[in-house]
Design an enzyme around this catalytic site. Sequence first.
Site, PDB file in Angstrom:
ATOM      1  N   GLY A  13       0.919  -7.593 -32.716  1.00 55.65           N
ATOM      2  CA  GLY A  13       0.890  -8.548 -31.594  1.00 55.65           C
ATOM      3  C   GLY A  13       1.006  -9.978 -32.092  1.00 55.65           C
ATOM      4  N   GLY A  16       1.845 -13.035 -29.857  1.00 54.41           N
ATOM      5  CA  GLY A  16       0.963 -13.289 -28.722  1.00 54.41           C
ATOM      6  C   GLY A  16       0.151 -14.557 -28.901  1.00 54.41           C
ATOM      7  N   GLN A  17      -0.712 -14.831 -27.936  1.00 55.53           N
ATOM      8  CA  GLN A  17      -1.445 -16.107 -27.919  1.00 55.53           C
ATOM      9  C   GLN A  17      -2.317 -16.275 -29.164  1.00 55.53           C
ATOM     10  OE1 GLN A  17      -4.730 -16.544 -25.284  1.00 55.53           O
ATOM     11  NE2 GLN A  17      -4.602 -18.769 -25.193  1.00 55.53           N
ATOM     12  N   ARG A  41       8.485  -6.684 -28.646  1.00 57.46           N
ATOM     13  CA  ARG A  41       9.732  -6.975 -27.930  1.00 57.46           C
ATOM     14  C   ARG A  41      10.224  -8.403 -28.139  1.00 57.46           C
ATOM     15  NH1 ARG A  41       7.579  -3.996 -23.202  1.00 57.46           N
ATOM     16  NH2 ARG A  41       8.234  -1.844 -23.531  1.00 57.46           N
ATOM     17  N   ASP A  58       5.718  -1.109 -33.336  1.00 55.16           N
ATOM     18  CA  ASP A  58       5.352  -0.569 -32.027  1.00 55.16           C
ATOM     19  C   ASP A  58       4.108   0.295 -32.245  1.00 55.16           C
ATOM     20  OD1 ASP A  58       5.024   0.828 -29.689  1.00 55.16           O
ATOM     21  OD2 ASP A  58       7.136   1.407 -29.500  1.00 55.16           O
ATOM     22  N   TYR A 147      -8.219  -2.584 -18.499  1.00 45.80           N
ATOM     23  CA  TYR A 147      -8.347  -3.349 -19.753  1.00 45.80           C
ATOM     24  C   TYR A 147      -9.773  -3.238 -20.287  1.00 45.80           C
ATOM     25  CZ  TYR A 147      -8.440  -7.628 -22.690  1.00 45.80           C
ATOM     26  OH  TYR A 147      -8.581  -8.547 -23.709  1.00 45.80           O
ATOM     27  N   LYS A 151     -11.277  -1.538 -23.692  1.00 42.71           N
ATOM     28  CA  LYS A 151     -12.025  -2.336 -24.672  1.00 42.71           C
ATOM     29  C   LYS A 151     -13.377  -1.682 -25.000  1.00 42.71           C
ATOM     30  CE  LYS A 151      -8.994  -5.181 -25.780  1.00 42.71           C
ATOM     31  NZ  LYS A 151      -8.489  -5.184 -27.150  1.00 42.71           N
ATOM     32  N   ILE A 177      -9.485 -17.529 -24.047  1.00 42.00           N
ATOM     33  CA  ILE A 177      -9.082 -18.381 -25.177  1.00 42.00           C
ATOM     34  C   ILE A 177      -8.066 -19.421 -24.686  1.00 42.00           C
ATOM     35  CG2 ILE A 177      -8.049 -18.422 -27.479  1.00 42.00           C
ATOM     36  CD1 ILE A 177     -10.749 -16.916 -27.348  1.00 42.00           C
TER      37      ILE A 177
HETATM   38  C1  AKB Z   1      -8.116 -11.805 -20.076  1.00 46.13           C
HETATM   39  O1  AKB Z   1      -8.309 -12.690 -19.229  1.00 46.13           O
HETATM   40  O2  AKB Z   1      -7.738 -10.667 -19.788  1.00 46.13           O
HETATM   41  C2  AKB Z   1      -8.422 -12.129 -21.527  1.00 46.13           C
HETATM   42  C3  AKB Z   1      -9.787 -11.694 -21.934  1.00 46.13           C
HETATM   43  C4  AKB Z   1     -10.968 -12.398 -21.437  1.00 46.13           C
HETATM   44  O3  AKB Z   1      -9.917 -10.772 -22.688  1.00 46.13           O
HETATM   45  N1  AKB Z   1      -8.251 -13.518 -21.761  1.00 46.13           N
END
Ligand code: AKB
Length: 334
Positions: A13, A16-17, A41, A58, A147, A151, A177
């Site tokens: 990744g 990414g940010q 990608r 990937d 998500y 996690k 972040i």
């Molecule tokens: C999100 O907003 O999904 C992320 C996080 C807090 O993990 N920035």
Amino acid sequence: MTKQTAGRILVTGAVGQIGSELTLELRKRYGAEQVVAGVHRTPPTGALRDSGPYETVDVTRPQNLAEVIDRYDIDTVYHMAALLSAIGEEHPQAAWNVNMNGLYHLLEVARERGLRVFCPSSIAVFGPETPRDGTPQETVLRPTTMYGVTKVAGELLGAYYARRYGLDVRGVRYPGIISAETLPGGGTTDYAVAIYYEAVARGRYACFVREDTVLPMMYMPDCIAATIDLMEADGSGLRHRTDFNLAAMSFSAGELAAEIRKHLPDFVCTFEPDHRQAIADSWPRSIDDSAAREEWGWQPQYDLSRMTTDMLRRLTLRHAEGRLYPQVEGVERS
Ligand code: AKB
């Protein structure tokens, strides 16, 4: 305290940010050729492309992962590839596949080769039943997003590999972040980044959460420092492994707009909550990160005022040079 040092590193990744700035900082510390940017990608651009090796990785294809790891003789992986909370609600199956199967494949490759792994978690592990203020290290983990589910499961899976196979897996629960370099994509906390860009570009922003929405946030330099500090910390001092609460500051969307207005008095922010409000409402307002402070000396450097001064200085400079928006939004974390 004996510091852990790294051999060859792979960052998944990496466009990414977090991944992009992490890769550059790791190259600075350990040598450019030592750090491979794993991209999916979106091809890398600028310093990320020019300063060291990059490879297509990937994470849902274990053979591809293993092949890159073996070719570069990698011994540490910072696993930043993931789908964030908001995009994860649009595509829950894809979020499971990338976040969960991707992590499982990586841990299996790591188990076979004895690799060290940094696997980020998030405040998304918490849910509506969790205490929202000063959220403790040990508490209720019942997230309502896919998500968040990935996690929580990721923290447990990492801890399992550590216990069962003696693998060195570490991770923190990132708050939102904020950074002046790479844009986030698909997160609930993205408004706290977009507001700065739009304040500089247009002097207006329509914020997608309510004015009184308070969430834990962190400036990128602190995020990068925390990530590398945890990986460099002496493992014998760690009681936790994959689930450190991590905090720097908490503020409401209204307080953020007011802080920006101290620098740009004409800035207008409206509040137009959308579907992401429900996700924000299910997360803590503030975090107790005393375990991270005690076990590996975590200490943030930036508060809202210092971060805002730095963000606006950097973005205003870039805007004047006609390159405010650094790159296209992606879905990779990071
Ligand atoms: C999100 O907003 O999904 C992320 C996080 C807090 O993990 N920035």
